[in-house]
Scaffold this motif. Structure first.
Motif, PDB file in Angstrom:
ATOM      1  N   LEU A  42       0.904  -1.230   0.043  1.00 50.41           N
ATOM      2  CA  LEU A  42      -0.059   0.471   0.121  1.00 50.41           C
ATOM      3  C   LEU A  42       0.578   1.088   0.226  1.00 50.41           C
ATOM      4  O   LEU A  42       0.028   1.963  -0.641  1.00 50.41           O
ATOM      5  CB  LEU A  42      -0.596   0.169   1.335  1.00 50.41           C
ATOM      6  N   ALA A  43       1.870   1.179   0.417  1.00 51.69           N
ATOM      7  CA  ALA A  43       2.632   2.542   1.033  1.00 51.69           C
ATOM      8  C   ALA A  43       2.929   3.035  -0.659  1.00 51.69           C
ATOM      9  O   ALA A  43       3.505   3.543  -1.251  1.00 51.69           O
ATOM     10  CB  ALA A  43       4.336   2.059   1.673  1.00 51.69           C
ATOM     11  N   LYS A  44       3.698   1.778  -1.292  1.00 50.19           N
ATOM     12  CA  LYS A  44       4.386   2.178  -2.370  1.00 50.19           C
ATOM     13  C   LYS A  44       2.776   2.315  -3.672  1.00 50.19           C
ATOM     14  O   LYS A  44       3.679   3.570  -4.222  1.00 50.19           O
ATOM     15  CB  LYS A  44       4.881   0.544  -2.890  1.00 50.19           C
ATOM     16  N   GLN A  45       1.776   2.220  -2.778  1.00 43.72           N
ATOM     17  CA  GLN A  45       1.295   2.713  -4.392  1.00 43.72           C
ATOM     18  C   GLN A  45       0.919   4.778  -3.773  1.00 43.72           C
ATOM     19  O   GLN A  45      -0.054   5.315  -4.751  1.00 43.72           O
ATOM     20  CB  GLN A  45      -0.430   2.466  -4.359  1.00 43.72           C
ATOM     21  N   PHE A  46       1.210   5.046  -2.822  1.00 44.12           N
ATOM     22  CA  PHE A  46       1.597   6.383  -2.396  1.00 44.12           C
ATOM     23  C   PHE A  46       2.485   6.847  -2.317  1.00 44.12           C
ATOM     24  O   PHE A  46       3.206   8.081  -2.698  1.00 44.12           O
ATOM     25  CB  PHE A  46       1.025   6.705  -1.123  1.00 44.12           C
ATOM     26  N   ASP A  47       3.699   5.951  -3.166  1.00 44.43           N
ATOM     27  CA  ASP A  47       5.082   6.399  -3.127  1.00 44.43           C
ATOM     28  C   ASP A  47       5.632   6.883  -1.996  1.00 44.43           C
ATOM     29  O   ASP A  47       6.551   7.248  -1.861  1.00 44.43           O
ATOM     30  CB  ASP A  47       5.065   8.403  -4.051  1.00 44.43           C
ATOM     31  N   ILE A  48       5.833   6.391  -0.936  1.00 40.94           N
ATOM     32  CA  ILE A  48       5.942   5.765   0.129  1.00 40.94           C
ATOM     33  C   ILE A  48       6.850   5.237   0.151  1.00 40.94           C
ATOM     34  O   ILE A  48       7.003   4.119  -0.076  1.00 40.94           O
ATOM     35  CB  ILE A  48       5.263   5.615   1.111  1.00 40.94           C
ATOM     36  N   LEU A  49       8.435   5.324   0.639  1.00 43.11           N
ATOM     37  CA  LEU A  49       9.535   4.421   0.668  1.00 43.11           C
ATOM     38  C   LEU A  49       8.952   3.289   2.148  1.00 43.11           C
ATOM     39  O   LEU A  49       8.808   4.211   3.568  1.00 43.11           O
ATOM     40  CB  LEU A  49      11.037   4.793   1.048  1.00 43.11           C
ATOM     41  N   VAL A  50       9.135   2.402   2.834  1.00 43.54           N
ATOM     42  CA  VAL A  50       9.225   0.920   4.094  1.00 43.54           C
ATOM     43  C   VAL A  50      10.580   0.832   4.370  1.00 43.54           C
ATOM     44  O   VAL A  50      11.310   0.247   3.787  1.00 43.54           O
ATOM     45  CB  VAL A  50       8.673  -0.104   3.001  1.00 43.54           C
ATOM     46  N   THR A  51      10.870   1.526   5.460  1.00 49.07           N
ATOM     47  CA  THR A  51      11.668   0.554   5.908  1.00 49.07           C
ATOM     48  C   THR A  51      11.534  -0.100   7.112  1.00 49.07           C
ATOM     49  O   THR A  51      10.149  -0.085   7.401  1.00 49.07           O
ATOM     50  CB  THR A  51      12.779   1.951   6.911  1.00 49.07           C
ATOM     51  N   ALA A  52      12.515  -1.848   7.777  1.00 47.61           N
ATOM     52  CA  ALA A  52      12.240  -2.048   8.510  1.00 47.61           C
ATOM     53  C   ALA A  52      12.627  -2.219   9.679  1.00 47.61           C
ATOM     54  O   ALA A  52      14.110  -2.173   9.373  1.00 47.61           O
ATOM     55  CB  ALA A  52      11.860  -3.435   8.290  1.00 47.61           C
ATOM     56  N   GLU A  53      12.421  -1.672  10.410  1.00 48.55           N
ATOM     57  CA  GLU A  53      13.938  -1.961  11.744  1.00 48.55           C
ATOM     58  C   GLU A  53      13.821  -3.126  13.058  1.00 48.55           C
ATOM     59  O   GLU A  53      12.623  -4.054  12.390  1.00 48.55           O
ATOM     60  CB  GLU A  53      12.797  -0.053  12.672  1.00 48.55           C
ATOM     61  N   GLY A  54      14.187  -3.044  13.708  1.00 48.48           N
ATOM     62  CA  GLY A  54      14.779  -4.437  14.296  1.00 48.48           C
ATOM     63  C   GLY A  54      14.825  -5.306  13.613  1.00 48.48           C
ATOM     64  O   GLY A  54      14.633  -6.428  13.763  1.00 48.48           O
ATOM     65  N   VAL A  55      15.679  -5.523  12.241  1.00 49.66           N
ATOM     66  CA  VAL A  55      16.155  -6.822  11.375  1.00 49.66           C
ATOM     67  C   VAL A  55      17.246  -7.205  12.475  1.00 49.66           C
ATOM     68  O   VAL A  55      18.412  -6.664  11.858  1.00 49.66           O
ATOM     69  CB  VAL A  55      16.587  -6.025   9.657  1.00 49.66           C
ATOM     70  N   GLU A  56      17.874  -8.233  12.183  1.00 47.89           N
ATOM     71  CA  GLU A  56      18.668  -9.330  13.345  1.00 47.89           C
ATOM     72  C   GLU A  56      19.309 -10.207  13.015  1.00 47.89           C
ATOM     73  O   GLU A  56      20.640 -10.684  13.368  1.00 47.89           O
ATOM     74  CB  GLU A  56      18.235  -9.234  14.542  1.00 47.89           C
ATOM     75  N   THR A  57      17.988 -11.243  11.768  1.00 44.61           N
ATOM     76  CA  THR A  57      18.816 -11.997  11.045  1.00 44.61           C
ATOM     77  C   THR A  57      19.211 -12.696   9.402  1.00 44.61           C
ATOM     78  O   THR A  57      17.730 -11.552   8.840  1.00 44.61           O
ATOM     79  CB  THR A  57      17.997 -13.043  11.772  1.00 44.61           C
ATOM     80  N   LYS A  58      19.841 -12.926   8.767  1.00 47.52           N
ATOM     81  CA  LYS A  58      19.511 -12.822   7.077  1.00 47.52           C
ATOM     82  C   LYS A  58      18.586 -13.504   6.396  1.00 47.52           C
ATOM     83  O   LYS A  58      17.778 -12.853   6.250  1.00 47.52           O
ATOM     84  CB  LYS A  58      21.026 -14.222   7.261  1.00 47.52           C
ATOM     85  N   GLU A  59      17.668 -14.264   7.584  1.00 50.51           N
ATOM     86  CA  GLU A  59      15.982 -14.712   6.855  1.00 50.51           C
ATOM     87  C   GLU A  59      15.651 -13.916   7.308  1.00 50.51           C
ATOM     88  O   GLU A  59      14.251 -13.944   6.101  1.00 50.51           O
ATOM     89  CB  GLU A  59      15.756 -15.971   7.862  1.00 50.51           C
ATOM     90  N   GLN A  60      15.633 -12.809   7.695  1.00 44.68           N
ATOM     91  CA  GLN A  60      14.516 -11.705   8.433  1.00 44.68           C
ATOM     92  C   GLN A  60      14.483 -10.851   6.631  1.00 44.68           C
ATOM     93  O   GLN A  60      13.078 -10.045   6.391  1.00 44.68           O
ATOM     94  CB  GLN A  60      14.583 -10.713   9.588  1.00 44.68           C
ATOM     95  N   LEU A  61      16.076 -10.600   6.339  1.00 46.25           N
ATOM     96  CA  LEU A  61      16.433  -9.066   4.868  1.00 46.25           C
ATOM     97  C   LEU A  61      15.960 -10.233   4.118  1.00 46.25           C
ATOM     98  O   LEU A  61      16.047 -10.012   3.057  1.00 46.25           O
ATOM     99  CB  LEU A  61      17.619  -9.866   6.132  1.00 46.25           C
ATOM    100  N   ASP A  62      16.379 -11.419   4.115  1.00 45.69           N
ATOM    101  CA  ASP A  62      15.969 -11.762   2.596  1.00 45.69           C
ATOM    102  C   ASP A  62      14.286 -12.014   2.949  1.00 45.69           C
ATOM    103  O   ASP A  62      13.510 -11.912   1.589  1.00 45.69           O
ATOM    104  CB  ASP A  62      15.911 -14.096   2.906  1.00 45.69           C
ATOM    105  N   ILE A  63      13.234 -12.361   3.788  1.00 49.53           N
ATOM    106  CA  ILE A  63      11.656 -12.099   3.639  1.00 49.53           C
ATOM    107  C   ILE A  63      11.619 -10.488   3.190  1.00 49.53           C
ATOM    108  O   ILE A  63      10.867 -10.378   2.251  1.00 49.53           O
ATOM    109  CB  ILE A  63      11.275 -12.698   4.724  1.00 49.53           C
ATOM    110  N   LEU A  64      12.521  -9.546   4.294  1.00 52.97           N
ATOM    111  CA  LEU A  64      11.822  -8.349   3.361  1.00 52.97           C
ATOM    112  C   LEU A  64      11.995  -8.043   2.019  1.00 52.97           C
ATOM    113  O   LEU A  64      11.203  -7.365   1.324  1.00 52.97           O
ATOM    114  CB  LEU A  64      12.788  -7.436   4.892  1.00 52.97           C
ATOM    115  N   LYS A  65      13.341  -8.805   1.845  1.00 56.10           N
ATOM    116  CA  LYS A  65      13.704  -8.536   0.394  1.00 56.10           C
ATOM    117  C   LYS A  65      12.374  -8.770  -0.370  1.00 56.10           C
ATOM    118  O   LYS A  65      11.994  -8.107  -1.823  1.00 56.10           O
ATOM    119  CB  LYS A  65      15.256  -9.410   0.326  1.00 56.10           C
ATOM    120  N   LYS A  66      12.299 -10.477  -0.439  1.00 55.68           N
ATOM    121  CA  LYS A  66      10.485 -10.207  -1.318  1.00 55.68           C
ATOM    122  C   LYS A  66       9.281  -9.595  -1.454  1.00 55.68           C
ATOM    123  O   LYS A  66       8.661  -8.984  -1.783  1.00 55.68           O
ATOM    124  CB  LYS A  66      11.006 -12.165  -0.577  1.00 55.68           C
ATOM    125  N   ILE A  67       9.877  -9.632  -0.213  1.00 56.00           N
ATOM    126  CA  ILE A  67       8.424  -8.779  -0.175  1.00 56.00           C
ATOM    127  C   ILE A  67       8.571  -7.055  -0.306  1.00 56.00           C
ATOM    128  O   ILE A  67       7.312  -6.584  -0.822  1.00 56.00           O
ATOM    129  CB  ILE A  67       7.804  -8.068   2.237  1.00 56.00           C
TER     130      ILE A  67
END
Ligand code: C2E
Ligand code: CA
Ligand code: CA
Ligand code: CA
Length: 273
Positions: A225-250
């Motif tokens: 939804l944020a992308k539809q409004f041209d808003i960038l998205v940051t994820a906070e509290g990323v602690e593992t490679k697995e989390q990063l991979d999921i966020l990348k996919k998302i």
């Protein structure tokens, strides 16, 4: 049977007294801390997920007190907010972050945006906009290298006022980041009406994103939804490679967290891969 009654009332009363006394002591020390310059800023990098590069940093306050040691914000920011001391403390944070960022740029580091946390009370203070523009002028920092992180709760407490201030900040050229997104009561509807450049998905949705399907779905929905409004998205509290991979996919744009670096007193250039 216990012989309580008036006695227990007395004990109850006394406990409150101690708490109040501690708050009063801390308040006095906090007041002095502003004058004695006992505050320090720590910096945590923000990473561009696609390019795996540092694109900015968040400034996080710590209180370095000779008696108490290094005090974390959760221990004193609420008291500062309740008493209004957050206004001078917040002004110090803004000035120091801008001064430091300008210094890094002048030393030849690649210019990057520094973001600063702004409390509700500070945001709502009558001369907030003047303070921001004065500090930019004073330090010589280009407005594009400053970001302000406000929470959803701050933003929706007076929507008309917020829309006005955010428009003026946009005119100034300063970025606005909606912090702790998903924890408050705002809706994405407001995002469209407000000049917001970026939102930060709260750590509460990230920490178990590998196993918690609900949180993964929430993070994905916010991102789409944020992308539809041209808003960038940051994820906070990323602690593992697995989390990063999921966020990348998302499709999340940026990440911040211990996986890359803890907040540090000095600027760090290295990114762990
Ligand atoms: P916040 O703005 O949501 O900042 C993120 C907090 O999460 C920071 O805690 C940061 O150190 C921590 N963090 C970052 N990555 C990770 C991670 O991977 N795992 C975990 N467990 N934690 C991570 P910190 O520095 O203790 O700050 C706490 C809160 O205090 C901030 O939450 C913010 O609301 C407030 N705060 C910090 N600095 C300031 C300031 O200068 N002014 C104001 N008004 N508030 C501030
Ligand atoms: Ca923040
Ligand atoms: Ca947060
Ligand atoms: Ca917060």
């Amino acid at each position: 049977a216990k012989d309580v009654g008036g006695n227990s009332y007395f004990i109850y009363d006394e406990t409150i007294g101690i708490k109040e006394y501690e708050n009063l002591t801390m308040l006095n020390e906090l007041r002095q801390a502003v004058n004695n310059e006992e505050f320090v800023l720590y910096y945590q990098p923000k990473i561009d997920i696609k390019r795996e590069k540092i694109i900015g940093m968040e400034a996080l306050i710590r209180w370095n007190n000779p008696k108490r040691g290094l005090v974390f914000p959760d221990k004193f920011i609420p008291l500062a907010e309740d008493t209004g001391l957050i206004v001078p403390i917040g002004e110090w944070v803004l000035r120091e972050a801008c001064r430091q960022n300008k210094e890094w740029i002048q030393k030849g580091y690649k210019p990057r945006r520094i973001s600063v946390n702004i409390s509700a009370r500070q945001f709502q203070y009558y001369n907030f906009l003047d303070t921001v523009s004065n500090i930019l002028e004073e330090t010589g920092l280009e407005p594009e290298y400053l970001g302000l992180e406000i929470t959803e709760t701050t933003a929706i407490s007076d929507i008309e006022y917020t829309i006005d201030v955010l428009n003026r900040l946009k005119q100034l050229g300063v970025s606005v980041i909606m912090d702790d997104f998903g924890t408050g009561y705002s809706s994405l509807k407001y995002l469209r009406e407000m000049s917001i450049n970026e939102i930060k998905i709260d750590r509460a949705f990230i920490w178990d994103i590998e196993t918690n399907e609900k949180n993964r779905a929430i993070s994905r929905t916010i991102t789409v939804l944020a992308k539809q409004f041209d808003i960038l998205v940051t994820a906070e509290g990323v602690e593992t490679k697995e989390q990063l991979d999921i966020l990348k996919k998302i499709g999340c744009d940026k990440a911040q967290g211990y996986y890359f670096s803890k907040p540090k007193a000095t600027w760090c250039r290295l990114v762990r891969k």
